[in-house]
Design a protein around this motif. Structure first.
Motif, mmCIF file in Angstrom:
data_model
loop_
_atom_site.group_PDB
_atom_site.id
_atom_site.type_symbol
_atom_site.label_atom_id
_atom_site.label_comp_id
_atom_site.label_asym_id
_atom_site.label_seq_id
_atom_site.Cartn_x
_atom_site.Cartn_y
_atom_site.Cartn_z
ATOM 1 N N PRO A 1 -4.943 -8.052 6.098
ATOM 2 C CA PRO A 1 -4.366 -9.759 6.155
ATOM 3 C C PRO A 1 -5.239 -10.747 6.773
ATOM 4 O O PRO A 1 -4.574 -11.636 5.911
ATOM 5 C CB PRO A 1 -3.792 -9.098 8.037
ATOM 6 N N MET A 2 -6.295 -10.948 7.040
ATOM 7 C CA MET A 2 -6.842 -11.976 6.583
ATOM 8 C C MET A 2 -7.220 -13.051 5.426
ATOM 9 O O MET A 2 -7.394 -13.668 5.675
ATOM 10 C CB MET A 2 -8.294 -11.881 7.541
ATOM 11 N N ASN B 1 -13.492 -12.333 15.055
ATOM 12 C CA ASN B 1 -13.090 -10.971 14.961
ATOM 13 C C ASN B 1 -11.063 -10.509 14.225
ATOM 14 O O ASN B 1 -10.098 -11.266 15.398
ATOM 15 C CB ASN B 1 -13.386 -9.569 16.094
ATOM 16 N N HIS B 2 -11.411 -9.299 14.377
ATOM 17 C CA HIS B 2 -9.533 -9.092 13.747
ATOM 18 C C HIS B 2 -9.127 -7.848 14.261
ATOM 19 O O HIS B 2 -10.434 -6.858 14.099
ATOM 20 C CB HIS B 2 -9.309 -9.990 12.488
ATOM 21 N N LYS B 3 -7.576 -7.561 14.159
ATOM 22 C CA LYS B 3 -7.694 -5.880 14.668
ATOM 23 C C LYS B 3 -6.697 -5.807 13.476
ATOM 24 O O LYS B 3 -5.477 -6.448 13.805
ATOM 25 C CB LYS B 3 -7.815 -5.036 15.625
ATOM 26 N N PHE B 4 -6.587 -5.273 13.024
ATOM 27 C CA PHE B 4 -5.105 -4.594 11.910
ATOM 28 C C PHE B 4 -4.817 -2.661 12.018
ATOM 29 O O PHE B 4 -5.659 -1.854 11.237
ATOM 30 C CB PHE B 4 -5.255 -5.404 10.402
ATOM 31 N N GLU B 5 -4.146 -1.580 12.442
ATOM 32 C CA GLU B 5 -3.538 -0.518 12.598
ATOM 33 C C GLU B 5 -2.725 -0.359 12.349
ATOM 34 O O GLU B 5 -1.840 -1.116 13.087
ATOM 35 C CB GLU B 5 -4.987 -0.216 13.560
ATOM 36 N N SER C 1 -4.864 -12.812 3.311
ATOM 37 C CA SER C 1 -3.337 -13.302 3.208
ATOM 38 C C SER C 1 -2.584 -14.121 3.769
ATOM 39 O O SER C 1 -2.319 -15.069 3.607
ATOM 40 C CB SER C 1 -1.768 -12.161 2.824
ATOM 41 N N ILE C 2 -3.221 -14.311 5.192
ATOM 42 C CA ILE C 2 -2.833 -15.202 5.817
ATOM 43 C C ILE C 2 -2.702 -16.379 5.761
ATOM 44 O O ILE C 2 -4.246 -17.388 5.163
ATOM 45 C CB ILE C 2 -3.037 -14.904 7.328
ATOM 46 N N ILE D 1 -6.209 1.920 4.805
ATOM 47 C CA ILE D 1 -5.673 0.611 4.244
ATOM 48 C C ILE D 1 -6.580 -0.461 3.556
ATOM 49 O O ILE D 1 -6.973 -0.259 3.990
ATOM 50 C CB ILE D 1 -5.102 0.424 4.947
ATOM 51 N N GLU D 2 -6.712 -0.318 2.254
ATOM 52 C CA GLU D 2 -7.392 -1.247 1.918
ATOM 53 C C GLU D 2 -6.989 -3.257 2.107
ATOM 54 O O GLU D 2 -7.719 -3.563 1.696
ATOM 55 C CB GLU D 2 -7.643 -1.596 0.169
ATOM 56 N N PHE D 3 -5.809 -3.159 2.467
ATOM 57 C CA PHE D 3 -5.434 -4.538 2.219
ATOM 58 C C PHE D 3 -5.753 -5.262 3.351
ATOM 59 O O PHE D 3 -6.151 -4.041 4.641
ATOM 60 C CB PHE D 3 -4.128 -4.366 2.458
ATOM 61 N N GLU E 1 -4.032 -8.372 15.701
ATOM 62 C CA GLU E 1 -4.941 -9.296 16.836
ATOM 63 C C GLU E 1 -6.032 -9.876 16.611
ATOM 64 O O GLU E 1 -6.332 -9.323 15.056
ATOM 65 C CB GLU E 1 -4.723 -8.395 17.957
ATOM 66 N N LYS F 1 -0.406 -3.238 14.323
ATOM 67 C CA LYS F 1 -1.379 -3.995 15.100
ATOM 68 C C LYS F 1 -1.648 -4.666 15.005
ATOM 69 O O LYS F 1 -2.918 -4.464 13.770
ATOM 70 C CB LYS F 1 -1.676 -3.122 16.609
ATOM 71 N N GLU G 1 -2.325 -19.449 8.136
ATOM 72 C CA GLU G 1 -1.543 -20.267 9.147
ATOM 73 C C GLU G 1 -2.531 -21.138 9.459
ATOM 74 O O GLU G 1 -3.840 -21.286 9.344
ATOM 75 C CB GLU G 1 -1.705 -18.989 9.945
ATOM 76 N N GLU H 1 0.949 -0.963 0.057
ATOM 77 C CA GLU H 1 0.128 0.200 0.124
ATOM 78 C C GLU H 1 0.706 1.302 -0.855
ATOM 79 O O GLU H 1 1.585 1.585 0.652
ATOM 80 C CB GLU H 1 -0.817 0.087 1.900
#
Lengths: 136, 136
Positions: free
Chosen positions: B108-109, B123-127, B111-112, B104-106, A127, A125, B114, A114
């Motif tokens: 992570p869920m 839920n998830h948080k990406f900041e 691409s992940i 942020i358009e990307f 999580e 972060k 795991e 990006e």
DNA sequence: ATTTAATTCGTAATGATTATTATTTCGAGA
DNA sequence: TCTCGAAATAATAATCATTACGAATTAAAT
């Protein structure tokens, strides 16, 4: 990371060895999960009935400063756990019931594509929240 | 999202139209950034000297519930901003100085890769945190 | 206009965190 | 081992964000 290694690192940085610090470290070594300050207080009061929040917080922040612990915010409370310098940088799945965590090796910053030019990235972060197999 | 649209959505859900609510919504529409509860209080007291935190929090949480606002935790304080239902699911770069955000358009869920079998992901948080070009 | 439930006000309580000051303790050096 | 100064702790008290609650007000449906 064990208690002695941690105390050794503290000594190098000029921090003293105290019974309370030993005890705090023991708790984190024993429980490999995020723990709230009040849990630490409760646990330590078994051995040191007089410990104050001051001691708890001062040590938790200090231990975070020297990278022995790492911190996150869960439900408005700061939680701490042993930093995992063994695995290097990583993220966590956090169980919203029991607080136990599972390491996530995947880091979104490695895959993100990006345009952030002009922005000074300091931190991030990532999580994942949910129920672990035991609480499911 | 403008004030009238938001009030319309509230009406559909059975919430009343009040001057305080209008004013809270105005603030968020005007400032496209994360705002702390106390900032909202301060701003509103210009028009309604008597507003209490009760009113602020009750409304902020209610507005978050109906997806008009979205919340995050910055420096131990809950912050709110208008939800961006136009773009669909996405994340944010958040300026730790002014609270302004960049989408942020990307995610992570997407691409992940795991193994989370047995885990119930809720839920998830990406900041991403840092300084925006203006505060840099 | 009346009614009723939702909302607000005013204020007090809570809970986490931080600060203060006096006292105690660690550990380096005599 | 003893002493001393810095660091750490105990025992509060203070602060700050958030939540709670009863009484009064208000929106809006009839």
């Amino acid at each position: 990371m064990n208690v002695e290694t941690a105390l050794q690192r503290l000594k190098e940085k000029g921090y003293k060895r105290t019974k309370q610090r030993e005890r705090i470290l023991e708790i984190f070594v024993k429980q490999d999960q995020y723990i709230a300050a009040k849990e630490i207080l409760k646990e330590i009061q078994n051995d040191f009935p007089g410990v104050s929040y001051d001691t708890i917080y001062r040590n938790l922040y200090m231990l975070t400063d020297v990278d022995i612990l790492e911190a996150t915010e869960l439900g408005g409370e700061k939680h701490f756990r042993l930093g995992c310098d063994t695995h290097g940088h990583h993220h966590h799945f956090i169980c919203t019931t029991c607080g136990k965590t599972k390491s996530i090796e995947f880091c979104p910053m490695d895959s993100i594509n990006e345009n952030l030019s002009g922005y000074d990235v300091e931190n991030h972060k990532f999580e994942i929240y949910g129920k672990c197999p035991q609480c499911h």
